[in-house]
Design an enzyme around this catalytic site. Structure first.
Site, PDB file in Angstrom:
ATOM      1  N   GLY A   1       2.044  10.013   1.819  1.00 19.98           N
ATOM      2  CA  GLY A   1       2.713  11.186   2.653  1.00 19.98           C
ATOM      3  C   GLY A   1       2.680  10.102   4.348  1.00 19.98           C
ATOM      4  O   GLY A   1       2.648  10.878   5.223  1.00 19.98           O
TER       5      GLY A   1
ATOM      6  N   GLU B   1      14.320   8.387   2.006  1.00 16.53           N
ATOM      7  CA  GLU B   1      12.890   7.369   1.622  1.00 16.53           C
ATOM      8  C   GLU B   1      12.723   7.526   0.148  1.00 16.53           C
ATOM      9  O   GLU B   1      13.303   8.127  -0.915  1.00 16.53           O
ATOM     10  CB  GLU B   1      11.242   8.260   1.736  1.00 16.53           C
ATOM     11  CG  GLU B   1      10.421   7.752   1.734  1.00 16.53           C
ATOM     12  CD  GLU B   1      10.132   6.213   2.166  1.00 16.53           C
ATOM     13  OE1 GLU B   1      10.786   5.266   2.467  1.00 16.53           O
ATOM     14  OE2 GLU B   1       9.510   6.071   2.820  1.00 16.53           O
ATOM     15  N   ASP B   2      12.135   6.303  -0.586  1.00 15.66           N
ATOM     16  CA  ASP B   2      12.543   5.735  -1.485  1.00 15.66           C
ATOM     17  C   ASP B   2      11.301   7.194  -2.492  1.00 15.66           C
ATOM     18  O   ASP B   2      11.211   7.819  -3.326  1.00 15.66           O
ATOM     19  CB  ASP B   2      12.190   4.478  -2.287  1.00 15.66           C
ATOM     20  CG  ASP B   2      10.977   4.162  -0.978  1.00 15.66           C
ATOM     21  OD1 ASP B   2      10.229   4.504  -0.482  1.00 15.66           O
ATOM     22  OD2 ASP B   2      10.442   2.563  -1.357  1.00 15.66           O
TER      23      ASP B   2
ATOM     24  N   ARG C   1      14.212  -5.043  -7.204  1.00 18.30           N
ATOM     25  CA  ARG C   1      14.645  -3.749  -6.785  1.00 18.30           C
ATOM     26  C   ARG C   1      16.140  -3.833  -7.644  1.00 18.30           C
ATOM     27  O   ARG C   1      16.853  -2.733  -7.100  1.00 18.30           O
ATOM     28  CB  ARG C   1      14.835  -4.533  -5.484  1.00 18.30           C
ATOM     29  CG  ARG C   1      13.219  -4.482  -4.673  1.00 18.30           C
ATOM     30  CD  ARG C   1      13.812  -4.544  -3.275  1.00 18.30           C
ATOM     31  NE  ARG C   1      12.680  -4.958  -2.465  1.00 18.30           N
ATOM     32  CZ  ARG C   1      12.308  -3.993  -1.732  1.00 18.30           C
ATOM     33  NH1 ARG C   1      12.074  -2.294  -1.580  1.00 18.30           N
ATOM     34  NH2 ARG C   1      11.096  -4.400  -0.434  1.00 18.30           N
TER      35      ARG C   1
ATOM     36  N   ASP D   1       3.687   8.877  -0.901  1.00 18.06           N
ATOM     37  CA  ASP D   1       2.872   8.830  -1.566  1.00 18.06           C
ATOM     38  C   ASP D   1       1.796   9.598  -1.085  1.00 18.06           C
ATOM     39  O   ASP D   1       1.611  10.770  -1.474  1.00 18.06           O
ATOM     40  CB  ASP D   1       2.662   7.317  -2.535  1.00 18.06           C
ATOM     41  CG  ASP D   1       1.319   6.606  -3.045  1.00 18.06           C
ATOM     42  OD1 ASP D   1       1.243   7.948  -3.812  1.00 18.06           O
ATOM     43  OD2 ASP D   1       1.136   5.569  -2.438  1.00 18.06           O
TER      44      ASP D   1
ATOM     45  N   LYS E   1       6.018  11.969  -5.732  1.00 12.72           N
ATOM     46  CA  LYS E   1       4.176  10.980  -6.159  1.00 12.72           C
ATOM     47  C   LYS E   1       2.933  12.224  -5.693  1.00 12.72           C
ATOM     48  O   LYS E   1       2.529  11.462  -4.547  1.00 12.72           O
ATOM     49  CB  LYS E   1       4.106   9.673  -6.059  1.00 12.72           C
ATOM     50  CG  LYS E   1       3.542   9.325  -7.420  1.00 12.72           C
ATOM     51  CD  LYS E   1       3.589   7.510  -6.800  1.00 12.72           C
ATOM     52  CE  LYS E   1       2.503   6.169  -6.450  1.00 12.72           C
ATOM     53  NZ  LYS E   1       3.114   5.241  -6.500  1.00 12.72           N
TER      54      LYS E   1
ATOM     55  N   PHE F   1       2.397   3.034 -10.421  1.00 10.79           N
ATOM     56  CA  PHE F   1       3.132   2.575  -9.622  1.00 10.79           C
ATOM     57  C   PHE F   1       4.550   2.163 -10.044  1.00 10.79           C
ATOM     58  O   PHE F   1       4.914   1.741 -11.532  1.00 10.79           O
ATOM     59  CB  PHE F   1       2.759   1.043  -9.507  1.00 10.79           C
ATOM     60  CG  PHE F   1       3.245   0.220  -7.974  1.00 10.79           C
ATOM     61  CD1 PHE F   1       2.454   0.564  -7.407  1.00 10.79           C
ATOM     62  CD2 PHE F   1       3.880  -0.292  -8.075  1.00 10.79           C
ATOM     63  CE1 PHE F   1       2.873  -0.187  -5.556  1.00 10.79           C
ATOM     64  CE2 PHE F   1       4.314  -0.823  -6.827  1.00 10.79           C
ATOM     65  CZ  PHE F   1       4.317  -0.765  -5.905  1.00 10.79           C
TER      66      PHE F   1
ATOM     67  N   LEU G   1       6.074   8.786   5.782  1.00 10.01           N
ATOM     68  CA  LEU G   1       6.481   9.924   6.821  1.00 10.01           C
ATOM     69  C   LEU G   1       5.950  10.506   7.789  1.00 10.01           C
ATOM     70  O   LEU G   1       7.263  11.055   8.353  1.00 10.01           O
ATOM     71  CB  LEU G   1       7.284  10.723   5.637  1.00 10.01           C
ATOM     72  CG  LEU G   1       8.077   9.832   4.568  1.00 10.01           C
ATOM     73  CD1 LEU G   1       8.572  11.098   4.079  1.00 10.01           C
ATOM     74  CD2 LEU G   1       9.417  10.106   5.524  1.00 10.01           C
TER      75      LEU G   1
HETATM   76  P1  IMP Z   1       2.941   6.530   1.666  1.00 10.31           P
HETATM   77  O1  IMP Z   1       3.401   7.832   1.449  1.00 10.31           O
HETATM   78  O2  IMP Z   1       2.372   6.392   3.135  1.00 10.31           O
HETATM   79  O3  IMP Z   1       1.573   6.643   0.976  1.00 10.31           O
HETATM   80  O4  IMP Z   1       3.511   5.835   1.490  1.00 10.31           O
HETATM   81  C1  IMP Z   1       4.159   5.174   0.764  1.00 10.31           C
HETATM   82  C2  IMP Z   1       5.545   4.163   0.626  1.00 10.31           C
HETATM   83  O5  IMP Z   1       4.643   3.316  -0.188  1.00 10.31           O
HETATM   84  C3  IMP Z   1       6.818   4.308   0.039  1.00 10.31           C
HETATM   85  O6  IMP Z   1       8.174   3.706   0.901  1.00 10.31           O
HETATM   86  C4  IMP Z   1       7.185   2.648  -0.979  1.00 10.31           C
HETATM   87  O7  IMP Z   1       7.718   1.659   0.267  1.00 10.31           O
HETATM   88  C5  IMP Z   1       5.438   2.606  -1.069  1.00 10.31           C
HETATM   89  N1  IMP Z   1       5.318   3.414  -2.501  1.00 10.31           N
HETATM   90  C6  IMP Z   1       4.237   3.688  -2.748  1.00 10.31           C
HETATM   91  N2  IMP Z   1       4.053   3.962  -4.038  1.00 10.31           N
HETATM   92  C7  IMP Z   1       5.197   3.005  -4.790  1.00 10.31           C
HETATM   93  C8  IMP Z   1       5.366   2.924  -6.261  1.00 10.31           C
HETATM   94  O8  IMP Z   1       5.245   2.884  -7.330  1.00 10.31           O
HETATM   95  N3  IMP Z   1       5.978   1.781  -6.235  1.00 10.31           N
HETATM   96  C9  IMP Z   1       6.657   1.085  -4.857  1.00 10.31           C
HETATM   97  N4  IMP Z   1       6.765   1.327  -3.314  1.00 10.31           N
HETATM   98  C10 IMP Z   1       5.716   2.697  -3.701  1.00 10.31           C
HETATM   99 MG    MG Z   2       9.174   2.334   1.603  1.00  5.35          MG
END
Ligand code: IMP
Ligand code: MG
Length: 187
Positions: A105, A99-100, A165, A103, A131, A152, A108
């Protein structure tokens, strides 16, 4: 398209390459006698995954999922849906999700639950950036490229409104305007 965003580099291309090599080495040791399937989450993980798999020296198969979350631009809502499912059979395989960014969570956590329905031998997670500041659910990230608490981020596969990207490093972005969901602590 001209944009009015300002970008500040947080991690250089060279630092990324060094860290990806280390992760590849560690994953190669951990998966020596396993049946590794790497699942990348589109689109954000595509560059990280392409570099990472070439630093892994054990056999593997690769697949992708695409997830959509109903959120605003800068924060996911936790309502996640799969828009492209995996195509390989992962039963009894050792799955490593790439995963990139982790945030909140929520993305995932959802994916892990869905993958477990396929009865893999194991599921682990490797993310480029952890993060933690906005984490809402406790999830175990097994391999982390970089801990970057806030902001961000764009570049190296990460986007803001589908831009940036292609940048080789990782940058903190301050958008030229304040989109919905942008919170001052992101600055
Ligand atoms: P979360 O963990 O469900 O909140 O979401 C994670 C997803 O939100 C990641 O896979 C990213 O696609 C997107 N995301 C969260 N923070 C960032 C950021 O700082 N830059 C770009 N995408 C982000
Ligand atoms: Mg993503």
């Amino acid at each position: 398209m001209a944009r009015n965003d300002s970008l500040e580099q947080i991690v250089s291309k060279e630092e990324i390459a060094k860290r990806v090599k280390e992760l590849g080495r560690q994953i190669s040791q951990d998966y020596k006698d396993k049946s590794l399937v790497i699942i990348g989450i589109l689109k954000g993980a595509f560059i990280f995954m392409a570099d990472l798999i070439r630093e892994i020296s054990v056999p593997m198969q690769i697949d992708f999922v695409r997830l959509a979350s109903y959120g605003n631009l800068m924060q996911s809502s936790g309502e996640v849906r799969i828009t492209k499912d995996i195509e390989l059979n992962i039963e009894d395989k050792d799955v490593l999700v790439v995963e990139d960014i982790v945030d909140t969570g929520l993305t995932l956590q959802y994916l892990e639950e869905v993958l477990k329905l396929h009865k893999p031998a194991s599921v682990k997670i490797c993310c480029l950036i952890d993060k933690k500041e906005r984490r809402q659910v406790s999830i175990n990230v097994d391999y982390v490229g970089f801990d970057i608490p806030r902001g961000f981020l764009v570049g190296y596969g990460l986007d803001f409104e589908e831009n940036y990207r292609e940048l080789p490093g990782i940058f903190k972005i301050i958008p030229g305007y304040e989109p919905e969901g942008f919170i001052p602590s992101d600055k």
